[in-house]
Write a protein that holds these residues in place. Structure first.
Motif, PDB file in Angstrom:
ATOM      1  N   TYR A   1       0.850  -1.204   0.000  1.00  0.00           N
ATOM      2  CA  TYR A   1       0.000   0.000   0.000  1.00  0.00           C
ATOM      3  C   TYR A   1       0.881   1.249   0.000  1.00  0.00           C
ATOM      4  O   TYR A   1       0.662   2.182  -0.776  1.00  0.00           O
ATOM      5  CB  TYR A   1      -0.928  -0.003   1.219  1.00  0.00           C
ATOM      6  CG  TYR A   1      -2.014   1.062   1.155  1.00  0.00           C
ATOM      7  CD1 TYR A   1      -3.275   0.770   0.614  1.00  0.00           C
ATOM      8  CD2 TYR A   1      -1.795   2.362   1.627  1.00  0.00           C
ATOM      9  CE1 TYR A   1      -4.271   1.730   0.551  1.00  0.00           C
ATOM     10  CE2 TYR A   1      -2.792   3.329   1.557  1.00  0.00           C
ATOM     11  CZ  TYR A   1      -4.029   3.006   1.024  1.00  0.00           C
ATOM     12  OH  TYR A   1      -5.020   3.970   0.962  1.00  0.00           O
TER      13      TYR A   1
ATOM     14  N   PRO B   1      -1.433   2.924   5.094  1.00  0.00           N
ATOM     15  CA  PRO B   1      -2.827   2.469   5.066  1.00  0.00           C
ATOM     16  C   PRO B   1      -3.505   2.685   6.411  1.00  0.00           C
ATOM     17  O   PRO B   1      -2.833   2.927   7.419  1.00  0.00           O
ATOM     18  CB  PRO B   1      -2.696   0.978   4.770  1.00  0.00           C
ATOM     19  CG  PRO B   1      -1.370   0.603   5.336  1.00  0.00           C
ATOM     20  CD  PRO B   1      -0.487   1.806   5.150  1.00  0.00           C
TER      21      PRO B   1
ATOM     22  N   ALA C   1      -8.643   1.480   4.279  1.00  0.00           N
ATOM     23  CA  ALA C   1      -7.939   0.781   3.201  1.00  0.00           C
ATOM     24  C   ALA C   1      -8.083  -0.729   3.375  1.00  0.00           C
ATOM     25  O   ALA C   1      -8.294  -1.462   2.394  1.00  0.00           O
ATOM     26  CB  ALA C   1      -6.465   1.183   3.199  1.00  0.00           C
TER      27      ALA C   1
END
Ligand code: PHB
Length: 390
Positions: free
Chosen positions: A294, A302, A306
């Motif tokens: 991410y 994140p 997310a």
């Protein structure tokens, strides 16, 4: 009458084209996903994080599920319940999506659930905790990858009572999510011997907290339990710190208060205790890989939103893979999601009969830019799913 071959061919081609245009995307070589999320307003960052997480999982599958290209359309729901039915109907009727992914705000999500039910469109809710979605509005085609508002609230109530907090004031936006989060807290707290002495609130998405903080100072409770999120949570935590109440009253909340917000809250958030189904320093391999990827893809850390987006995609994949991409096999697709064990960055979870995650709720403490896991508040917590008949 004899039809000339060329005319016949043209007529056949014409109807084939028409049929293709009207057919659901599932009859074609793609899967059409409709994001209905907030891209503006106090929850804008939450919508983006959900979309990022969802896309991350699809990208990890090479952009395809069961060999079908995943295609996206999106609508900004503005966290406005008054526009929700029209927005959802656009995705279903104009865009002909195979699945709706949305949304953040409970009031908007309840309207989406009604549209999904009326049209039998698959819906995966990647945040909104409205208890009704996995309660009275529950349906075979409606799933949630996140939580019910009751879950983190109940867990925090239990923790507060265990820590010998005796009195609490609750403070939240006045709408389904705030009301239900408070109800969960009250249930956990009062069952454990605490007492909620006053319930304060303000309209969503207002952030004029001053008068309410003055009232808290006068009431002198042991603790204040709050539900705020996104931009509103940033402002609340800063106002709380500026009011200097923290030395005599303990601020506690559902974990949204400090999730995705720590960069902006800075020193004001240090030491806050919250409960949520995610923390920033979990040690399972799935989370490690998820966070690394991410950060690489989006140049951002994140957060819980997310994760919920990523898991909504994992749930969809469980269904789509089981039917080899044939979205018309709805019953088999639903069964596969119902029985899936989702390998989530939060830790693996399964779904309840009402299609809500059964999950551990962590107690977290803010330390620097991290919501640190300081233990499991409630293990394997299932929403009671009051009113769901499935
Ligand atoms: C909700 O409206 O259900 C909601 C919104 C934001 C959150 C959590 C729940 O962070």
């Amino acid at each position: 009458m004899r039809i000339r071959p060329s005319l016949l061919a043209r007529t056949l081609l014409g109807s084939a084209l028409l049929a293709a245009a009207a057919a659901p995307a599932s009859a074609q070589d793609k899967i059409k996903v409709g994001f209905m999320l907030p891209y503006t307003g106090t929850f804008a960052a939450l919508g983006t994080a959900i979309e990022n997480g969802f896309r991350q999982y699809i990208d990890e599958q090479g952009g395809k599920l069961a060999g079908k290209t995943v295609e996206f359309v999106k609508v900004d729901d503005e966290s406005d319940p008054a526009k929700a039915s029209d927005n959802a109907n656009k995705l279903v009727k104009r865009d002909n999506v195979d699945v709706m992914i949305g949304t953040v705000h409970s009031g908007v999500a309840m309207a989406m659930a009604k549209v999904a039910k009326d049209n039998n469109t698959l819906l995966i809710v990647p945040n909104a905790g409205a208890d009704a979605i996995t309660g009275p509005l529950c349906a075979p085609n409606i799933f949630r990858s996140s939580f019910s508002n009751w879950q983190p609230g109940f867990a925090m109530g239990k923790v507060a009572a265990d820590r010998k907090i005796k009195t609490a004031v609750t403070l939240t936006w006045k709408y389904a999510a705030g009301d239900e989060s408070v109800r969960g807290f009250k249930e956990g707290f009062e069952t454990g011997g605490g007492k909620v002495v006053k319930e304060l609130n303000l309209p969503f998405p207002n952030v004029e907290f001053q008068a309410l903080l003055t009232e808290v100072a006068a009431l002198k409770p042991d603790a204040v339990y709050v539900f705020f999120a996104g931009g509103g949570a940033v402002k609340f935590v800063k106002d709380w710190a500026a009011a200097g109440l923290g030395s005599s009253v303990k601020l506690i909340g559902a974990g949204f208060l400090t999730d995705g917000t720590l960069e902006a809250q800075g020193a004001a958030a240090q030491g806050l205790l919250t409960t949520l189904h995610y923390a920033d320093d979990l040690t399972n391999p799935k989370d490690k890989a998820f966070r690394l990827q991410y950060a690489k893809a989006y140049k951002l850390q994140p957060d819980v939103y997310a994760v919920q987006g990523y898991d909504a995609a994992q749930m969809l994949a469980a269904g789509v893979n089981a039917v080899k991409g044939d979205m018309k096999q709805r019953d088999a697709l639903v069964k596969a999601i119902e029985s899936a064990k989702i390998d989530s960055p939060r830790g693996a979870f399964t779904l309840s009969r009402a299609h809500n995650p059964v999950q551990d709720i962590y107690l977290r403490e803010v330390s620097g830019k991290v919501n640190k896991n300081v233990g499991i508040a409630v293990k394997g917590l299932a929403d009671p799913a009051r009113g769901c008949r499935l």
